[in-house]
Write an enzyme that holds these catalytic residues in place. Structure first.
Site, PDB file in Angstrom:
ATOM      1  N   CYS A 192       0.846  -1.191   0.000  1.00 55.30           N
ATOM      2  CA  CYS A 192       0.000   0.000   0.000  1.00 55.30           C
ATOM      3  C   CYS A 192       0.880   1.239   0.000  1.00 55.30           C
ATOM      4  CB  CYS A 192      -0.949   0.004   1.195  1.00 55.30           C
ATOM      5  SG  CYS A 192      -2.004   1.466   1.202  1.00 55.30           S
TER       6      CYS A 192
ATOM      7  N   CYS B 210      -0.425   4.170   2.050  1.00 55.02           N
ATOM      8  CA  CYS B 210      -0.394   3.997   3.509  1.00 55.02           C
ATOM      9  C   CYS B 210       1.036   4.128   4.046  1.00 55.02           C
ATOM     10  CB  CYS B 210      -0.890   2.618   3.935  1.00 55.02           C
ATOM     11  SG  CYS B 210      -2.325   2.013   3.087  1.00 55.02           S
ATOM     12  N   ASP B 211       2.014   3.632   3.284  1.00 57.45           N
ATOM     13  CA  ASP B 211       3.360   3.467   3.829  1.00 57.45           C
ATOM     14  C   ASP B 211       4.394   4.469   3.323  1.00 57.45           C
ATOM     15  OD1 ASP B 211       2.542   1.290   5.363  1.00 57.45           O
ATOM     16  OD2 ASP B 211       2.700  -0.043   3.641  1.00 57.45           O
TER      17      ASP B 211
END
Ligand code: NAP
Length: 313
Positions: A131, A134-135
């Site tokens: 992701c 997200c990261d």
């Protein structure tokens, strides 16, 4: 016994619950993780009525709306199996607890596809993630590679470029299938370099990712030195519960549904990314639409009586 059990806690599931609640059905929403794939969307620009909204914020609002109804129970749990019982189905949870319902909506979404390259599993969580949006935050000032050519990869590269020093967008074709909006966004960033018509053969590193090996040289080398690899090559529908129950899948391995979202098993309906119900177009708008249709069909099904199901013939 509940009127309806909705399995999943994403866009389709929350929408279905909002509708079943308003149909006055005793509803339980069960899932392992809140927000589904929706929480991985950094910026959503195509949810009607919101010019721009963050995926996690949108999903929080969906949840708040769904659980605002007294007849909706929200339960964090893993469903291990669905079994036929008289007048409905019984869901067996990981804890051993069972939940009985007259009808079930499977809205289990999808799981990120893995590349299958050597080093991928060994370095998962140590530089390999699934992701980008997200990261990316953890890669401030670093060099990363984003793999894929769809919306997830191209959006992910655009978001990663806001924090990373350098982003390689590596895609196996010579053009992207992502929305032109996102392709324009990555075109504008001077710290994104496209590595096209190229496959990744291996993810390298010992304790953490140090590079990726390519199937052809890029700028004179077949290894790109990177600190992180975001694998964004699509997803596969989470159909294992449905399959074990005997529901048929379609030609692309999604849960097969009728236009009314009924499946091939009486009393079982589907909604969202797990189905191929919206021409395999996985979006907030289509997931919400399928959730609404599934809820409406459950209402009709329960009104008609379980013996007269609208299950797919
Ligand atoms: P996708 O559209 O299926 O794209 C997957 C990409 O990965 C494709 O470019 C594909 O290449 C490539 N790929 C697949 N398998 C591969 C492999 N084994 N090795 C190398 N490359 C591989 O998946 P997605 O981008 O995750 O999007 C999924 C759905 O979510 C779509 O409906 C998308 O519109 C939606 N989505 C929407 C948003 C948004 O609206 N903000 C954001 C993210 C996702 P080919 O092109 O060669 O097939």
């Amino acid at each position: 016994m509940k009127d309806v059990a909705i399995i999943g806690l994403g866009c389709a599931a929350y929408t279905a619950a909002i509708y079943t609640a308003r149909y006055k059905l005793d509803t339980v929403l069960i899932g392992e993780e809140e927000g589904g794939m929706g929480i991985t969307a950094a910026e959503v620009g195509n949810w009607p009525g919101d010019m721009e909204v963050k995926g996690p914020d949108l999903m929080e609002r969906f949840k708040a709306h769904a659980v605002s109804f007294e007849n909706v129970k929200h339960q964090l749990a893993r469903v291990e199996s669905i079994n036929k019982i008289d007048n409905g189905h019984s869901l067996v949870l990981q804890s051993g607890e069972t939940v009985e319902a007259r009808s079930v909506i499977i809205a289990t979404g999808s799981n990120k596809r893995h590349l299958g390259a050597p080093g991928e599993d060994e370095l998962a969580g140590r530089g390999v993630t699934y992701c980008a949006t997200c990261d990316a935050f953890f890669y401030r000032g670093k060099t990363v590679a984003v793999l894929g050519g769809g919306d997830s990869a191209v959006e992910g590269a655009a978001i990663a470029a806001n924090v990373a020093e350098k982003v390689y967008l590596v895609h196996r074709r010579d053009s992207f299938r992502a929305e032109p909006f996102w392709v324009d966004e990555v075109d504008k960033k001077d710290n994104i370099e496209f590595v096209l018509s190229t496959n990744v053969l291996e993810i390298q590193g010992d304790q953490k990712v140090t590079g990726i090996k390519l199937d052809k040289p890029f700028n004179g080398s077949d290894v790109l030195d990177v600190d992180g690899v975001f694998i964004e090559i699509g997803s596969t529908p989470a159909t294992s519960l449905a399959e074990k129950l005997g529901c048929e899948l379609d030609e692309r391995k999604h849960l097969k549904v009728n236009p009314d979202m009924s499946t091939t098993v009486t009393g079982i309906f589907g909604a969202g990314d797990v189905t191929g119900g919206s021409n395999h177009f996985a979006q907030f708008a289509t997931a919400a639409g399928e959730g609404a249709i599934a809820a409406n069909s459950v209402f009709s099904y329960l009104q008609a009586g379980a013996e007269h199901s609208g299950a797919m013939g």
